[in-house]
Design a protein around this motif. Structure first.
Motif, mmCIF file in Angstrom:
data_model
loop_
_atom_site.group_PDB
_atom_site.id
_atom_site.type_symbol
_atom_site.label_atom_id
_atom_site.label_comp_id
_atom_site.label_asym_id
_atom_site.label_seq_id
_atom_site.Cartn_x
_atom_site.Cartn_y
_atom_site.Cartn_z
ATOM 1 N N GLY A 308 0.821 -1.199 0.000
ATOM 2 C CA GLY A 308 0.000 0.000 0.000
ATOM 3 C C GLY A 308 0.858 1.253 0.000
ATOM 4 N N ALA A 309 0.457 2.222 -0.790
ATOM 5 C CA ALA A 309 1.143 3.512 -0.797
ATOM 6 C C ALA A 309 0.518 4.422 0.261
ATOM 7 N N GLU A 310 1.261 5.421 0.673
ATOM 8 C CA GLU A 310 0.771 6.336 1.704
ATOM 9 C C GLU A 310 -0.524 7.011 1.234
ATOM 10 N N GLY A 311 -1.529 6.964 2.095
ATOM 11 C CA GLY A 311 -2.792 7.617 1.783
ATOM 12 C C GLY A 311 -3.767 6.764 0.987
ATOM 13 N N GLU A 312 -3.339 5.583 0.524
ATOM 14 C CA GLU A 312 -4.255 4.729 -0.239
ATOM 15 C C GLU A 312 -5.304 4.118 0.680
ATOM 16 N N SER A 313 -6.525 4.019 0.195
ATOM 17 C CA SER A 313 -7.598 3.403 0.966
ATOM 18 C C SER A 313 -7.498 1.885 0.886
ATOM 19 N N LEU A 314 -8.169 1.214 1.811
ATOM 20 C CA LEU A 314 -8.180 -0.243 1.780
ATOM 21 C C LEU A 314 -8.831 -0.747 0.500
ATOM 22 N N GLY A 315 -9.885 -0.065 0.045
ATOM 23 C CA GLY A 315 -10.561 -0.494 -1.174
ATOM 24 C C GLY A 315 -9.611 -0.542 -2.358
ATOM 25 N N THR A 316 -8.737 0.461 -2.449
ATOM 26 C CA THR A 316 -7.785 0.517 -3.550
ATOM 27 C C THR A 316 -6.735 -0.579 -3.430
ATOM 28 N N VAL A 317 -6.158 -0.712 -2.235
ATOM 29 C CA VAL A 317 -5.093 -1.699 -2.018
ATOM 30 C C VAL A 317 -5.652 -3.113 -2.142
ATOM 31 N N PHE A 318 -6.792 -3.352 -1.511
ATOM 32 C CA PHE A 318 -7.393 -4.684 -1.557
ATOM 33 C C PHE A 318 -7.803 -5.040 -2.987
ATOM 34 N N GLY A 319 -8.347 -4.062 -3.704
ATOM 35 C CA GLY A 319 -8.752 -4.325 -5.078
ATOM 36 C C GLY A 319 -7.574 -4.733 -5.941
ATOM 37 N N ARG A 320 -6.428 -4.101 -5.710
ATOM 38 C CA ARG A 320 -5.234 -4.446 -6.477
ATOM 39 C C ARG A 320 -4.765 -5.870 -6.131
ATOM 40 N N ALA A 321 -4.768 -6.197 -4.836
ATOM 41 C CA ALA A 321 -4.375 -7.549 -4.411
ATOM 42 C C ALA A 321 -5.357 -8.590 -4.935
ATOM 43 N N ASP A 322 -6.628 -8.235 -4.996
ATOM 44 C CA ASP A 322 -7.650 -9.164 -5.466
ATOM 45 C C ASP A 322 -7.458 -9.473 -6.951
ATOM 46 N N LYS A 323 -7.108 -8.473 -7.734
ATOM 47 C CA LYS A 323 -6.840 -8.695 -9.161
ATOM 48 C C LYS A 323 -5.630 -9.606 -9.345
#
Length: 339
Positions: A308-323
């Motif tokens: 995760g980058a600084e300031g990224e939301s869980l939705g963004t980080v999780f979505g990337r990991a899910d893909k």
């Protein structure tokens, strides 16, 4: 020979029967009871299968993944709670509320009684002091009042100690209830809610975070071949293996056969090495059925890992990991993808 109208009715009836059957199958696969809320959700899934909504559901359930309550609610559906669960949850909640109210009322009554007793003692002591000034006597009365007040203080201390003990027990029950709301009952891991809260807290503290999304490979076939009791034991075994390998980091059951790991204070390379060790350990095990000792075979999982980058939301980080997880699935399963 059937007329055009009769043929139309026959075909329409067949289509309705097919739709009903597919809705029933979806409800069974997702372990949803046939409540109106669930039926309406399943109906939309079946009738919008080729649209964005249907494609989203298909992606979430790929590989036999069961939708979580949060998934259904996020998609605009509602999850019904069976009557027994509702009654149990309501009874537990009502019981804790009642206990809390009684505890507060008890403290209020005790403080009020101690205040009154203190006022009475002060008033009686002042009267005795006046009598001593007027007559030079009254020492015995002061001694009597002081002894009486000491008895009252001891009694108040005893009641306060008992109330404090009750408050401690109630606090423990409230903590247990709060913990249960954030814990998966099958695996005893933190649940999705706890994971989301932990990510939010750690992110706000500026910690370096990596998120992994893991999914058990071919889990639907395990349930279909051996039953859900065996499937549950497999999930518990995977949960234990991940928790052991990723000790010091949060491992949560995110929903169905999907697990999420929050690596805190760890770079992506270290998180990858840790997760790869867990994957190898799980893949090397050979499970057997407890009842018959029949080989169950290897159980594996696939995973996507991202930092995760600084300031990224869980939705963004999780979505990337899910893909990345789905990329691992399509690449042959039993592997990790990073990004």
């Amino acid at each position: 020979m059937k007329t055009g109208n009769a043929l139309y009715k026959a075909e329409t009836g067949k289509a309705k029967d097919d739709l009903f059957a597919r809705i029933g199958e979806f409800l069974w696969e997702q372990r949803l009871s046939p409540d109106p809320q669930h039926y309406a959700f399943a109906y939309r899934v079946m009738t919008e299968a080729q649209g964005p909504f249907g494609q989203t559901v298909a992606k979430l359930t790929d590989g036999g993944v069961r939708l979580s309550r949060a998934d259904i609610e996020k998609l605009g559906g509602a999850v019904a709670m069976d009557a027994a669960s509702q009654q149990a949850a309501r009874a537990k909640s009502d019981g804790l509320v009642a206990q809390t109210q009684m505890q507060v009322e008890g403290f209020t009554d005790m403080v009020q009684a101690m205040r009154i007793e203190t006022e009475d003692f002060g008033r009686d002591l002042a009267a005795s002091a006046d009598a001593m000034r007027d007559t030079g006597l009254g020492t015995d009365e002061v001694v009597r009042l002081t002894g009486a007040m000491l008895d009252r203080v001891r009694s108040a201390e005893s009641r306060l100690e008992a109330a404090t003990h009750e408050a401690s027990e109630l606090r423990a029950k409230l903590e247990e209830a709060r913990d249960n709301a954030r814990r998966d009952p099958l695996t005893d891991l933190p649940n999705r809610r706890a994971f989301e809260e932990a990510f939010k807290t750690q992110s706000a503290n500026g910690a370096a975070l990596c998120v992994a999304v893991c999914d058990v490979d071919h889990f639907k076939s395990v349930n279909d071949r051996f039953g859900h009791a065996v499937g549950d034991r497999v999930l518990k075994a995977i949960a234990e293996a991940l928790s052991t390998a990723c000790s010091g980091h949060m491992v949560a059951r995110y929903g169905g056969e999907e697990f999420a790991i929050l690596f805190t204070g760890t770079d992506r390379a270290t998180a990858l090495a840790t997760l790869e060790g867990a994957r190898i350990t799980v893949a090397a095990k050979r499970y057997r059925l407890r009842e018959s000792d029949e080989p169950l075979g290897a159980v594996t999982f696939s995973a996507g890992l991202t930092q995760g980058a600084e300031g990224e939301s869980l939705g963004t980080v999780f979505g990337r990991a899910d893909k990345l997880l789905y990329a691992a699935k399509h690449a042959g399963r039993n592997q990790l993808q990073i990004g």
